[in-house]
Design a protein around this motif. Structure first.
Motif, PDB file in Angstrom:
ATOM      1  N   THR A 107       0.854  -1.187   0.000  1.00  0.00           N
ATOM      2  CA  THR A 107       0.000   0.000   0.000  1.00  0.00           C
ATOM      3  C   THR A 107       0.888   1.234   0.000  1.00  0.00           C
ATOM      4  O   THR A 107       1.905   1.272   0.695  1.00  0.00           O
ATOM      5  N   LEU A 108       0.521   2.225  -0.777  1.00  0.00           N
ATOM      6  CA  LEU A 108       1.238   3.493  -0.808  1.00  0.00           C
ATOM      7  C   LEU A 108       0.380   4.558  -0.141  1.00  0.00           C
ATOM      8  O   LEU A 108      -0.798   4.705  -0.471  1.00  0.00           O
ATOM      9  N   VAL A 109       0.951   5.272   0.795  1.00  0.00           N
ATOM     10  CA  VAL A 109       0.241   6.320   1.529  1.00  0.00           C
ATOM     11  C   VAL A 109       0.652   7.686   0.982  1.00  0.00           C
ATOM     12  O   VAL A 109       1.832   8.039   1.001  1.00  0.00           O
ATOM     13  N   LEU A 110      -0.325   8.439   0.502  1.00  0.00           N
ATOM     14  CA  LEU A 110      -0.109   9.823   0.106  1.00  0.00           C
ATOM     15  C   LEU A 110      -0.476  10.700   1.290  1.00  0.00           C
ATOM     16  O   LEU A 110      -1.556  10.551   1.868  1.00  0.00           O
ATOM     17  N   PHE A 111       0.412  11.603   1.669  1.00  0.00           N
ATOM     18  CA  PHE A 111       0.096  12.481   2.793  1.00  0.00           C
ATOM     19  C   PHE A 111       0.625  13.873   2.532  1.00  0.00           C
ATOM     20  O   PHE A 111       1.383  14.108   1.589  1.00  0.00           O
ATOM     21  N   ARG A 112       0.217  14.791   3.383  1.00  0.00           N
ATOM     22  CA  ARG A 112       0.681  16.170   3.278  1.00  0.00           C
ATOM     23  C   ARG A 112       1.190  16.617   4.646  1.00  0.00           C
ATOM     24  O   ARG A 112       0.495  16.447   5.641  1.00  0.00           O
ATOM     25  N   ASP A 113       2.394  17.119   4.681  1.00  0.00           N
ATOM     26  CA  ASP A 113       3.037  17.647   5.899  1.00  0.00           C
ATOM     27  C   ASP A 113       3.524  16.535   6.827  1.00  0.00           C
ATOM     28  O   ASP A 113       4.712  16.390   7.038  1.00  0.00           O
ATOM     29  N   ARG A 114       2.615  15.749   7.403  1.00  0.00           N
ATOM     30  CA  ARG A 114       3.043  14.655   8.266  1.00  0.00           C
ATOM     31  C   ARG A 114       1.906  13.665   8.464  1.00  0.00           C
ATOM     32  O   ARG A 114       0.738  13.989   8.284  1.00  0.00           O
ATOM     33  N   THR A 115       2.283  12.463   8.845  1.00  0.00           N
ATOM     34  CA  THR A 115       1.304  11.424   9.144  1.00  0.00           C
ATOM     35  C   THR A 115       1.989  10.364   9.997  1.00  0.00           C
ATOM     36  O   THR A 115       3.203  10.390  10.179  1.00  0.00           O
ATOM     37  N   GLN A 116       1.215   9.445  10.527  1.00  0.00           N
ATOM     38  CA  GLN A 116       1.777   8.384  11.355  1.00  0.00           C
ATOM     39  C   GLN A 116       2.036   7.145  10.513  1.00  0.00           C
ATOM     40  O   GLN A 116       1.223   6.763   9.668  1.00  0.00           O
ATOM     41  N   SER A 117       3.187   6.512  10.732  1.00  0.00           N
ATOM     42  CA  SER A 117       3.514   5.262  10.055  1.00  0.00           C
ATOM     43  C   SER A 117       3.894   4.218  11.094  1.00  0.00           C
ATOM     44  O   SER A 117       4.047   4.535  12.277  1.00  0.00           O
ATOM     45  N   GLY A 118       4.064   2.994  10.665  1.00  0.00           N
ATOM     46  CA  GLY A 118       4.512   1.939  11.557  1.00  0.00           C
ATOM     47  C   GLY A 118       5.947   2.122  11.993  1.00  0.00           C
ATOM     48  O   GLY A 118       6.448   1.362  12.831  1.00  0.00           O
ATOM     49  N   CYS A 119       6.644   3.123  11.439  1.00  0.00           N
ATOM     50  CA  CYS A 119       8.029   3.420  11.812  1.00  0.00           C
ATOM     51  C   CYS A 119       8.128   4.738  12.571  1.00  0.00           C
ATOM     52  O   CYS A 119       9.220   5.264  12.761  1.00  0.00           O
ATOM     53  N   GLY A 120       6.995   5.294  12.968  1.00  0.00           N
ATOM     54  CA  GLY A 120       6.994   6.563  13.675  1.00  0.00           C
ATOM     55  C   GLY A 120       6.300   7.639  12.861  1.00  0.00           C
ATOM     56  O   GLY A 120       5.588   7.358  11.893  1.00  0.00           O
ATOM     57  N   THR A 121       6.491   8.877  13.247  1.00  0.00           N
ATOM     58  CA  THR A 121       5.866   9.993  12.550  1.00  0.00           C
ATOM     59  C   THR A 121       6.630  10.311  11.273  1.00  0.00           C
ATOM     60  O   THR A 121       7.823  10.573  11.319  1.00  0.00           O
ATOM     61  N   ALA A 122       5.931  10.268  10.154  1.00  0.00           N
ATOM     62  CA  ALA A 122       6.528  10.638   8.871  1.00  0.00           C
ATOM     63  C   ALA A 122       6.213  12.101   8.593  1.00  0.00           C
ATOM     64  O   ALA A 122       5.108  12.565   8.875  1.00  0.00           O
TER      65      ALA A 122
END
Length: 287
Positions: A107-122
Motif C-alpha cells: 500500500t502506498l500512503v499519500l500524505f501532506r506535511d506529516r502522518t503516522q507510520s509503523g516506523c513513527g511519525t513521517a
C-alpha cells in the motif's frame, strides 16, 4: 513517459486531507528530524532513524485515510503516482510469477506535511520511504518539487524512479533480503553496517531499473531523467554539498556513480537475477 490512461493502483491510502495529527513519535525530537532530513536528501528509507517502537497497526486507524473532498492542487501528481504504482504491480506480478512466486502489492500512503507510520511519525522532511513496520510506502507529493528544484532532477520519469526505488525496498522485504541485511547489521560494526546499507540501496536502484525495462511506458529521454535523479542523490554528492567534504565510511546509499551504474544495469538486463549487489565488486572502482 506514456502514463496518461495507464491503470491506477487501488492500493493507495490518500491522507492528503489530514495532517496526520499528533507531534513527534516517542523517542523523536530535533535530532531525529535532522537525521531524517539527511536521509531524505540521500533519497532513501528513514525508518531506521525514526521511532522503531511505533505500532505497526497505528497507521490503519489514522484520520484522513480516504481521498480528500474536492480537487487538490497536487491531484495530477497523485494520479501519476497511482499509475506508476499500478505499473510496478503489473511488472513484479509477472516477473515473480515466472519464478513460481506471488507478488503481494504494498500500500502506498499519500500524505501532506506529516502522518503516522509503523516506523513513527513521517513528515515531508522524511522524503519518500518504505516502512517495514507496516509494509507501506509513504510519500508527500511535495518531494517531486524538491526533486526538480533542489536536486535539479526534473521530469516525470525521475519521479517514477523514486517510486520504483521504494517499491524495490518492499520487494526486498517480501523476498526476505531486508531481514537478512538488518540481522547482519546487528552483528556488524558501524562501517560494515553502512556498507550493507549501501548494498541494499544499490539493489533497490537495480530493481527500479528492471521495472523501467519492463514497464512499456518509456519514451525518449526518460532513462536520462532517471539517471540524472540517481546521480543527484549519491552520498558523495550530497556530502559535498552539505558539509563541503566526503566521508566514504559514512556512505549509506552509495556514490552517484554507483547508483547510476546499478540502475543502468537493471535497465539493460531486465533480469532480477543480475542484481546481487552484496556479492559483486564490479562497481568497486567507480568514483
Amino acid at each position: 513517459m506514456r502514463w496518461l490512461g495507464g491503470r491506477e493502483s487501488e492500493n493507495v491510502e490518500d491522507r492528503r486531507g489530514s495532517s496526520g495529527g499528533g507531534g513527534l513519535a516517542i523517542g523523536g525530537g530535533i535530532g531525529t528530524i535532522v537525521i531524517a532530513v539527511i536521509v531524505f536528501l540521500l533519497g532513501g528509507d528513514p525508518s531506521q532513524v525514526m521511532n522503531q517502537g511505533g505500532d505497526a497497526d497505528q497507521s490503519q486507524t489514522m484520520p484522513g485515510a480516504q481521498a480528500p473532498d474536492g480537487p487538490q492542487p497536487d491531484d495530477e501528481a497523485a494520479k501519476f503516482t497511482r499509475v506508476v504504482l499500478g505499473s510496478t504491480e503489473d511488472v513484479w506480478t509477472k516477473i515473480l510469477a515466472e519464478k513460481g512466486q506471488q507478488y503481494r502489492p504494498p500500500t502506498l500512503v499519500l500524505f501532506r506535511d506529516r502522518t503516522q507510520s509503523g516506523c513513527g511519525t513521517a513528515s515531508a522532511a522524511s522524503g519518500p520511504f518504505y516502512c517495514p513496520g507496516d509494509k507501506k510506502l509513504y510519500i508527500d507529493l511535495s518531494f517531486y518539487d524538491e526533486l526538480r528544484e533542489r536536486f535539479k532532477a526534473p521530469g516525470d520519469f525521475a519521479m517514477a524512479y523514486v517510486v520504483a526505488h521504494e517499491v524495490g525496498h518492499y520487494l526486498q522485504d517480501q523476498l526476505g533480503i531486508m531481514d537478512k541485511v538488518h540481522n547482519a547489521q546487528q552483528q556488524a560494526g558501524k562501517r560494515e553496517a553502512n556498507q550493507l546499507s549501501v548494498r541494499l540501496e544499490l539493489q533497490a536502484d537495480f530493481l527500479a531499473g528492471v521495472w523501467a525495462r519492463n514497464n512499456g511506458m518509456i519514451e525518449a529521454g526518460d532513462i536520462e531523467e532517471a539517471l540524472n535523479a540517481a546521480n543527484s542523490i549519491g552520498d558523495d554528492r550530497i556530502q559535498k554539498e552539505t558539509q563541503g567534504y566526503v566521508v566514504p565510511d559514512g556512505f549509506t546509499h552509495g556514490t552517484s556513480a554507483q547508483r547510476v551504474y546499478w540502475f543502468k544495469k537493471g535497465y539493460k538486463t531486465g533480469d532480477i537475477n543480475q542484481g546481487d549487489t552484496f556479492n559483486s565488486n564490479e562497481d568497486a572502482n567507480l568514483q
